[in-house]
Design a protein around this motif. Structure first.
Motif, short mmCIF file in Angstrom:
data_model
loop_
_atom_site.label_atom_id
_atom_site.label_comp_id
_atom_site.label_asym_id
_atom_site.label_seq_id
_atom_site.Cartn_x
_atom_site.Cartn_y
_atom_site.Cartn_z
N PHE A 21 -166.97 -145.64 37.06
CA PHE A 21 -165.76 -145.38 37.58
C PHE A 21 -164.68 -145.98 36.65
N HIS A 22 -164.58 -147.38 36.27
CA HIS A 22 -163.72 -148.13 35.59
C HIS A 22 -163.80 -147.42 34.18
N TRP A 24 -165.08 -144.92 32.59
CA TRP A 24 -165.10 -143.48 32.57
C TRP A 24 -163.35 -143.10 32.73
N THR A 25 -162.67 -144.08 33.62
CA THR A 25 -161.45 -143.62 33.81
C THR A 25 -160.46 -144.03 32.62
N GLY A 28 -160.82 -141.47 30.28
CA GLY A 28 -159.76 -140.21 30.55
C GLY A 28 -158.21 -140.49 30.35
N VAL A 29 -158.00 -141.66 30.60
CA VAL A 29 -156.60 -142.13 30.36
C VAL A 29 -156.22 -142.10 28.96
#
Length: 93
Positions: A21-22, A24-25, A28-29
């Motif tokens: 989660f961290h 790939w976030t 994305g950002v």
């Protein structure tokens, strides 16, 4: 070079050792940031150029003499630009 990769499979790579989660976030950002910095200035430039062209056209129309702007060719006193009287405003011929 590839001997130092710590993942046994693609699924394990995508899970990123339970930090997916961290990780790939952040990716994305980063992608949104790059997109915004590459494409938004282009859109703003196009809008600026469009506005400047409209302003130039508007300024060109405002600087024309009155007889060039009028489509009928009659000034405020009812006299044609060629000197022929058109009668009083509202008077039918």
């Amino acid at each position: 070079m590839f001997d130092s990769i710590q993942f046994a499979s693609v699924g394990e790579f995508l899970q990123m050792g339970k930090y997916a989660f961290h990780v790939w976030t952040v990716y994305g950002v980063f992608a949104v940031f790059i997109f915004a910095n590459l494409f938004l200035p282009r859109l703003q430039r196009r809008q600026f150029i469009r506005e400047q062209k409209q302003r130039a056209l508007r300024d060109a129309q405002m600087t024309k003499p009155v007889h060039e702007i009028s489509t009928v060719g009659v000034n405020a006193s009812g006299v044609n630009v060629n000197g022929v009287s058109q009668g009083a405003p509202g008077e039918s011929l």
